[in-house]
Design an enzyme around this catalytic site. Structure first.
Site, mmCIF file in Angstrom:
data_model
loop_
_atom_site.group_PDB
_atom_site.id
_atom_site.type_symbol
_atom_site.label_atom_id
_atom_site.label_comp_id
_atom_site.label_asym_id
_atom_site.label_seq_id
_atom_site.Cartn_x
_atom_site.Cartn_y
_atom_site.Cartn_z
ATOM 1 C CG ASP A 1 -1.922 0.625 1.152
ATOM 2 O OD1 ASP A 1 -2.535 0.578 0.264
ATOM 3 O OD2 ASP A 1 -1.661 2.192 1.552
ATOM 4 C CE1 TYR B 1 -5.188 6.324 -1.036
ATOM 5 C CE2 TYR B 1 -5.125 7.141 1.200
ATOM 6 C CZ TYR B 1 -5.080 6.232 0.034
ATOM 7 O OH TYR B 1 -5.261 5.096 0.304
ATOM 8 C CG HIS C 1 -4.328 -3.736 -0.192
ATOM 9 N ND1 HIS C 1 -3.439 -3.348 -1.546
ATOM 10 C CD2 HIS C 1 -4.344 -2.926 0.598
ATOM 11 C CE1 HIS C 1 -3.562 -1.744 -1.342
ATOM 12 N NE2 HIS C 1 -3.918 -1.906 -0.294
#
Length: 402
Positions: free
Chosen positions: A186, A323, A380
């Site tokens: 990630d 982000y 993930h």
């Protein structure tokens, strides 16, 4: 920008998690006062998290969940704080009982935290107790990214993967490590890749489980909806179709929102526990593991440990800003400048990842790929889902760098 500011206190201070009881009482009060939305009008998650999935979890959060057990997990490990580049960095530091252990810094992601890595502490620091050999032992450093968990929150801009990578290099220097490796999935993947690209003194190589391997022509076709690039092998075409379907299903909508309006999202997920849980469970990797895991040891408490950490530290907004800080596509080889990495790179592909990187793309992206392996379990959040397998992969991946 230097990682340590002039006259900055570089002391490493012991840390212990100790949330005031009134904060837990307030959390339960807010959960009890939840105003639930109408049920979705479709039989799947195409409109978002399903009411039948999240409501029992949130109700249990307010009545049966015990944060003190989560605190005990953290406090059973050596935790510390140190100030780097104006930010307090929280980290766990576990030294192996075996001599000549290789230092390893591991970076978590979103909506994860250091909780996602805790199951690997034993297998990595004490391999003989988990079917491995003492020669594969690691000293383990698990920092909380700036704006996450118990780390401080940035008050200025610029805290993207490159700046975090510089902070991690400074952290390892303060701990006295002159040679070490880095790992991440990630957000940990671009952070670890930035460390390898910058190649500060001491970094020997990296392992990543969300590699940036998408070639520029494939990235362009996916972004524009253009024709499938010519010359793809069957495996590459399968990955292209997988990525196309992933985008069409809106699975990146959470990233788009946080990448453009993290403050707006923050108002919603900071004020309501149920809203925070729904937003985090909207992450496809987190939701898949939460509701479809074959891990017999996973419990609702484990998922809630992570969500509760975000709530109690009020880091939903500060975490989302990562982000906004990072404008690139972290899966794109070009955007992540993988060709600039001259250090050894190891990759493990887990079948439940957001996409399964073909080895051909990986070798094209990373010119010094020393290890590539596809395994049969995990997704993930591989360290969380399959800690023994994940740890075995790291032992194998870094064996040649010891």
């Amino acid at each position: 920008m230097a990682s340590a500011q002039p006259n900055e206190d570089t002391a490493i201070r012991p840390f212990r998690a100790d949330i005031p009881e009134e904060a837990l009482v307030e959390l339960r009060r807010r959960i009890a006062a939840t105003r639930w939305p109408d049920q979705e009008t479709v039989p799947d998650q195409s409109q978002g998290i399903q009411l039948a999935n999240i409501k029992p979890l949130v109700e249990y959060w307010g009545t049966g969940y015990d944060w003190r057990k989560a605190e005990a997990k953290l406090n059973a490990l050596p935790q510390f704080m140190t100030r780097i580049d104006g930010i307090d960095i929280h980290f766990i530091h576990v030294r192996s009982p075996h001599p000549n252990a290789l230092p390893l810094i591991m970076t978590h992601g979103w909506p994860g935290s250091v909780f996602e890595l805790l199951k690997t502490v034993g297998p990595l620091t004490d391999p003989p107790a988990h079917g491995g050999g003492a020669q594969d032992a690691f000293d383990l450093v698990l920092p909380s990214m700036p704006g996450y968990g118990f780390s401080g929150k940035p008050t200025d801009t610029g805290w993207g993967p490159d700046r975090i990578a510089r902070a991690w290099a400074e952290l390892m220097k303060r701990l006295g490590y002159t040679r070490y490796v880095a790992q991440g999935g990630d957000w940990g993947s671009p952070v670890s890749s930035a460390m390898a690209r910058r190649a500060p003194t001491g970094v020997l190589g990296i392992h990543i489980n969300l590699p940036a391997t998408i070639p520029p022509e494939v990235d362009q076709a996916l972004a524009t909806g253009g024709p499938v690039p010519a010359g793809l092998s069957d495996k590459e075409r399968a990955t292209f179709d997988e990525l196309s379907a992933y985008a069409m299903m809106g699975n990146r909508s959470y990233a788009v929102m946080m990448g453009t309006r993290p403050q707006t999202i923050g108002f919603a997920i900071t004020d309501t526990p149920a809203g925070l849980a729904a937003w985090m469970l909207g992450h496809p990797g987190f939701a898949t593991w939460t509701y479809s895991s074959s891990d017999p040891d996973k419990t609702p408490d484990e998922v809630l440990d992570n969500i509760t950490l975000y709530w109690l530290t009020n880091t939903a907004t500060s975490a989302a800003r990562l982000y906004w800080e990072n404008k690139s596509n972290i899966l794109s080889a070009t955007a992540e400048k993988t060709v600039e990495i001259a250090l050894p790179v190891a990759i493990t592909v887990f079948p439940g990842e957001v996409y399964r990187a073909p080895e051909t793309w990986a070798r094209r992206a990373y010119h010094k790929l020393v290890y590539f392996h596809e395994v049969d379990r995990g997704g993930h959040f591989a360290a969380w889902e399959q800690p023994e397998l994940f740890s075995a992969e790291l032992r194998a991946a870094f064996r040649s760098l010891r």
